[in-house]
Design a protein around this motif. Structure first.
Motif, mmCIF file in Angstrom:
data_model
loop_
_atom_site.group_PDB
_atom_site.id
_atom_site.type_symbol
_atom_site.label_atom_id
_atom_site.label_comp_id
_atom_site.label_asym_id
_atom_site.label_seq_id
_atom_site.Cartn_x
_atom_site.Cartn_y
_atom_site.Cartn_z
ATOM 1 N N SER A 1 0.747 -1.230 -0.069
ATOM 2 C CA SER A 1 0.080 0.059 0.062
ATOM 3 C C SER A 1 0.826 1.229 -0.025
ATOM 4 O O SER A 1 0.573 2.302 -0.768
ATOM 5 C CB SER A 1 -0.865 -0.048 1.002
ATOM 6 N N GLN B 1 7.623 4.509 -10.468
ATOM 7 C CA GLN B 1 6.821 4.080 -11.669
ATOM 8 C C GLN B 1 6.867 2.509 -11.671
ATOM 9 O O GLN B 1 7.797 2.069 -11.072
ATOM 10 C CB GLN B 1 7.388 4.467 -13.286
ATOM 11 N N ASN C 1 2.378 1.755 -3.445
ATOM 12 C CA ASN C 1 1.162 2.337 -4.400
ATOM 13 C C ASN C 1 0.961 3.817 -4.072
ATOM 14 O O ASN C 1 0.663 4.710 -4.864
ATOM 15 C CB ASN C 1 -0.169 1.464 -4.132
ATOM 16 N N ASN C 2 0.926 4.233 -2.826
ATOM 17 C CA ASN C 2 0.614 5.749 -2.605
ATOM 18 C C ASN C 2 2.258 6.281 -3.176
ATOM 19 O O ASN C 2 1.689 7.476 -3.639
ATOM 20 C CB ASN C 2 0.918 5.867 -0.906
ATOM 21 N N LYS D 1 3.503 5.609 -5.845
ATOM 22 C CA LYS D 1 3.284 5.482 -7.204
ATOM 23 C C LYS D 1 2.113 6.730 -7.467
ATOM 24 O O LYS D 1 2.282 7.573 -8.473
ATOM 25 C CB LYS D 1 2.678 4.140 -7.810
ATOM 26 N N ARG D 2 1.057 6.594 -6.820
ATOM 27 C CA ARG D 2 0.032 7.876 -6.840
ATOM 28 C C ARG D 2 0.554 8.995 -6.768
ATOM 29 O O ARG D 2 0.182 10.076 -7.625
ATOM 30 C CB ARG D 2 -0.922 7.498 -5.901
ATOM 31 N N LYS D 3 1.536 9.307 -5.724
ATOM 32 C CA LYS D 3 2.134 10.615 -5.789
ATOM 33 C C LYS D 3 3.251 10.733 -6.719
ATOM 34 O O LYS D 3 3.532 12.201 -6.778
ATOM 35 C CB LYS D 3 2.904 10.711 -4.280
#
Length: 123
Positions: free
Chosen positions: A42, A54, A45-46, A48-50
């Motif tokens: 998680s 990549q 993934n955060n 990546k979102r920010k």
């Protein structure tokens, strides 16, 4: 650039060091007590979102790599730190650490030498 949480920063340090990695490889690098795999996934993934990492799919797993250089992150957030806590003055920051005895006179002399050496290479 969005600020990272302490947990995200710890994970990014590992990703910067590894350059390309899976969540499992990051987990192996972390100190004990290690977070659960799902918590770490998680966090990645955060990141990546920010926009910090990549992902490239390799079979059933993902390989993560940084999209932001560690030096760029340090530069951005150190400027913010100095601005927030030391009235945008690096001199005031160094003075604070000297007064708190967190930096020795010898270390200050070394810093001055590095600054002077850097100025010489700019000429």
């Amino acid at each position: 650039m969005e600020r990272l949480t302490k947990q995200e920063e710890d994970v990014m340090l590992q990703i910067w060091e590894l350059k390309q990695c899976t969540v499992k490889q990051v987990l192996a690098q972390l100190d004990d007590p290690k977070p659960p795999y799902t918590t770490l996934a998680s966090t990645v993934n955060n990141l990546k979102r920010k926009g910090y990492v990549q992902a490239a799919q390799a079979g059933i797993t993902y390989i993560y790599s940084p999209t932001i250089e560690q030096s760029d992150y340090k530069r951005t957030f150190m400027k913010g730190f100095v601005s927030d806590y030391f009235k945008n003055s690096f001199r005031e920051m160094v003075s604070f650490f000297a007064k708190e005895e967190q930096i020795s006179p010898e270390e200050l002399k070394d810093i001055i030498k590095e600054i002077e050496k850097g100025k010489e290479t700019d000429i």
